[in-house]
Design a protein around this motif. Structure first.
Motif, mmCIF file in Angstrom:
data_model
loop_
_atom_site.group_PDB
_atom_site.id
_atom_site.type_symbol
_atom_site.label_atom_id
_atom_site.label_comp_id
_atom_site.label_asym_id
_atom_site.label_seq_id
_atom_site.Cartn_x
_atom_site.Cartn_y
_atom_site.Cartn_z
ATOM 1 N N LEU A 19 0.830 -1.208 0.000
ATOM 2 C CA LEU A 19 0.000 0.000 0.000
ATOM 3 C C LEU A 19 0.867 1.261 0.000
ATOM 4 O O LEU A 19 0.540 2.245 -0.677
ATOM 5 C CB LEU A 19 -0.926 -0.007 1.224
ATOM 6 N N LEU A 20 1.956 1.222 0.743
ATOM 7 C CA LEU A 20 2.855 2.377 0.760
ATOM 8 C C LEU A 20 3.477 2.612 -0.616
ATOM 9 O O LEU A 20 3.700 3.755 -1.016
ATOM 10 C CB LEU A 20 3.960 2.172 1.799
ATOM 11 N N ALA A 21 3.752 1.527 -1.333
ATOM 12 C CA ALA A 21 4.330 1.664 -2.669
ATOM 13 C C ALA A 21 3.370 2.363 -3.625
ATOM 14 O O ALA A 21 3.799 2.996 -4.601
ATOM 15 C CB ALA A 21 4.702 0.285 -3.218
ATOM 16 N N SER A 22 2.077 2.274 -3.346
ATOM 17 C CA SER A 22 1.072 2.863 -4.244
ATOM 18 C C SER A 22 0.707 4.295 -3.871
ATOM 19 O O SER A 22 -0.038 4.954 -4.606
ATOM 20 C CB SER A 22 -0.190 2.007 -4.246
ATOM 21 N N VAL A 23 1.199 4.787 -2.738
ATOM 22 C CA VAL A 23 0.800 6.117 -2.256
ATOM 23 C C VAL A 23 1.068 7.227 -3.268
ATOM 24 O O VAL A 23 0.179 8.052 -3.534
ATOM 25 C CB VAL A 23 1.472 6.426 -0.902
ATOM 26 N N PRO A 24 2.276 7.336 -3.845
ATOM 27 C CA PRO A 24 2.508 8.442 -4.796
ATOM 28 C C PRO A 24 1.545 8.435 -5.969
ATOM 29 O O PRO A 24 1.045 9.500 -6.383
ATOM 30 C CB PRO A 24 3.952 8.206 -5.263
ATOM 31 N N LEU A 25 1.256 7.261 -6.517
ATOM 32 C CA LEU A 25 0.335 7.174 -7.661
ATOM 33 C C LEU A 25 -1.073 7.582 -7.264
ATOM 34 O O LEU A 25 -1.742 8.343 -7.975
ATOM 35 C CB LEU A 25 0.341 5.745 -8.221
ATOM 36 N N VAL A 26 -1.536 7.086 -6.124
ATOM 37 C CA VAL A 26 -2.889 7.409 -5.666
ATOM 38 C C VAL A 26 -3.000 8.887 -5.322
ATOM 39 O O VAL A 26 -3.987 9.554 -5.687
ATOM 40 C CB VAL A 26 -3.263 6.540 -4.446
ATOM 41 N N ALA A 27 -1.999 9.422 -4.628
ATOM 42 C CA ALA A 27 -2.033 10.831 -4.232
ATOM 43 C C ALA A 27 -2.041 11.755 -5.454
ATOM 44 O O ALA A 27 -2.759 12.765 -5.481
ATOM 45 C CB ALA A 27 -0.838 11.146 -3.342
ATOM 46 N N GLN A 28 -1.244 11.409 -6.461
ATOM 47 C CA GLN A 28 -1.229 12.208 -7.686
ATOM 48 C C GLN A 28 -2.570 12.105 -8.408
ATOM 49 O O GLN A 28 -3.064 13.094 -8.976
ATOM 50 C CB GLN A 28 -0.107 11.717 -8.611
ATOM 51 N N ALA A 29 -3.176 10.928 -8.373
ATOM 52 C CA ALA A 29 -4.448 10.719 -9.087
ATOM 53 C C ALA A 29 -5.576 11.525 -8.462
ATOM 54 O O ALA A 29 -6.429 12.065 -9.171
ATOM 55 C CB ALA A 29 -4.796 9.234 -9.104
ATOM 56 N N ILE A 30 -5.607 11.615 -7.129
ATOM 57 C CA ILE A 30 -6.697 12.330 -6.459
ATOM 58 C C ILE A 30 -6.340 13.786 -6.182
ATOM 59 O O ILE A 30 -7.161 14.542 -5.636
ATOM 60 C CB ILE A 30 -7.097 11.637 -5.146
ATOM 61 N N GLY A 31 -5.113 14.184 -6.536
ATOM 62 C CA GLY A 31 -4.699 15.570 -6.360
ATOM 63 C C GLY A 31 -4.411 15.965 -4.924
ATOM 64 O O GLY A 31 -4.510 17.137 -4.571
ATOM 65 N N GLU A 32 -4.073 14.989 -4.080
ATOM 66 C CA GLU A 32 -3.759 15.260 -2.678
ATOM 67 C C GLU A 32 -2.289 14.934 -2.422
ATOM 68 O O GLU A 32 -1.947 13.894 -1.864
ATOM 69 C CB GLU A 32 -4.662 14.417 -1.763
ATOM 70 N N THR A 33 -1.415 15.835 -2.843
ATOM 71 C CA THR A 33 0.023 15.585 -2.700
ATOM 72 C C THR A 33 0.478 15.648 -1.251
ATOM 73 O O THR A 33 1.606 15.237 -0.939
ATOM 74 C CB THR A 33 0.818 16.602 -3.528
ATOM 75 N N PHE A 34 -0.383 16.158 -0.360
ATOM 76 C CA PHE A 34 -0.040 16.189 1.062
ATOM 77 C C PHE A 34 0.286 14.788 1.568
ATOM 78 O O PHE A 34 1.185 14.612 2.405
ATOM 79 C CB PHE A 34 -1.202 16.781 1.868
#
Length: 342
Positions: A19-34
């Motif tokens: 799940l941690l490996a997917s964080v950058p992709l998910v965060a970029q997709a939903i626009g929540e770079t925080f």
């Protein structure tokens, strides 16, 4: 695969890593770079906790001075960048050399004692480092030091949170893999045995203090790498990183996750920093709730979160690389092999 699925103490941490490996992709997709910066901080603290776990979890060395190494790693970046040096390789070299030398000196002195005296001496060294950097007014003093340029490793630049996240995740995975290997290696078995019975290890002809000192130095160097990543993430180096409270947080993370376990530092950092962030969003008096929750987690499992997960493990053949129980005669079993390495 069946054995893996029957052991929550194994597959739950692996799922967390996935799940941690997917964080950058998910965060970029939903626009929540925080979330990239937030989980990068969790990963960095997990690396620092992995470092402390070598000394505390494996070696039984209760160090209240690991914030010193975290701060040295941060200022290795800050001071070099202040003088116009942006090479990440130089930053890393300065970090490892500084932490290695400081760890060697402070460890050699601290290991002349034990128990509460060891705790107080490591705490004193950390406070000395804190006041040293506070006194450096040319480099910001107690206001800290802004970092204008991130560490550059060739084409890979740590000036963005995403790149720091990627680098930190790779370091975390390598650290966890190395911790798993260390548990069953002769070196790891000696320091684990020394934690249980120092006299017995010495009686077997193994210089336990030398092994403990080496473990302390390696622990400090890895903690320094975490500091290097933290400085790049924050673009800031602060004396507050060297405060004794930071060492206390790392100890709590290791204890919550599970002393001496492989995945304990990761799970402890996730729970500790996750709860802290969640409660901050609920009330400004979050510490009143946070403290009892941490105590509750510690009381539910004597060996932390990993201990709780192991209660749900189905009956399966024991795998020494994933179980935490430590036999008192671990060092004796490794004596013949360890002697060959000395």
């Amino acid at each position: 695969m069946k054995l893996l699925l029957s052991r929550p103490s194994v597959w739950v941490p692996l799922l967390v890593l996935l799940l941690l490996a997917s964080v950058p992709l998910v965060a970029q997709a939903i626009g929540e770079t925080f979330y990239i910066a937030f989980f990068a901080r969790i990963i960095i603290y997990a690396i620092a906790a992995c470092a402390l776990n070598i000394a505390l979890g494996y070696g039984g060395l209760v160090s209240f001075g690991h914030s010193l190494f975290l701060g040295l790693g941060s200022y290795a970046v800050g001071l070099a960048a202040f003088h116009g040096i942006g090479s990440g390789w130089v930053h890393l070299l300065v970090c490892l050399v500084a932490c290695g030398l400081v760890g060697l000196v402070t460890g050699a002195i601290s290991l002349r004692t034990s128990g509460i005296a060891f705790i107080m001496i490591t705490l004193a060294f950390a406070q000395m480092g804190y006041f040293l950097f506070v006194s450096l007014k040319a480099y910001g003093g107690d206001d800290g030091l802004s970092i204008a340029m991130g560490s550059r490793f060739g084409p890979f630049d740590l000036s963005s949170a995403t790149n720091v996240y990627i680098a930190a995740f790779v370091v975390l995975v390598l650290s966890l893999w190395w911790l798993a290997r260390l548990r069953v290696a002769p070196f790891g078995m000696v320091i684990r045995g020394a934690r249980q019975n120092l006299r017995r290890v010495n009686a077997a002809g193994i210089p336990a203090r030398r092994y403990q000192l080496l473990a302390y130095v390696i622990s400090g160097m890895l903690c320094g790498v975490a500091g290097l990543l933290l400085a790049n993430l924050n673009a800031f180096a602060s004396p507050s990183t060297l405060a004794w409270s930071v060492s206390g947080e790392l100890i709590v993370i290791v204890v919550i996750g599970g002393l001496g376990s492989v995945f304990g530092p990761l799970l402890g950092a996730l729970v500790f920093l996750g709860l802290e962030e969640a409660l901050k969003g609920v009330t400004e008096h979050w510490m009143v709730i946070f403290g009892p929750l941490i105590v509750l987690v510690a009381l539910l499992g004597k060996r932390g979160i990993v201990g709780l997960l192991e209660r749900f493990d189905a009956r399966a053949p024991v795998n020494v690389s994933t179980t935490v129980p430590l036999a008192e005669n671990a060092a004796i079993d490794a004596t013949s092999t360890a002697r060959k390495t000395t």
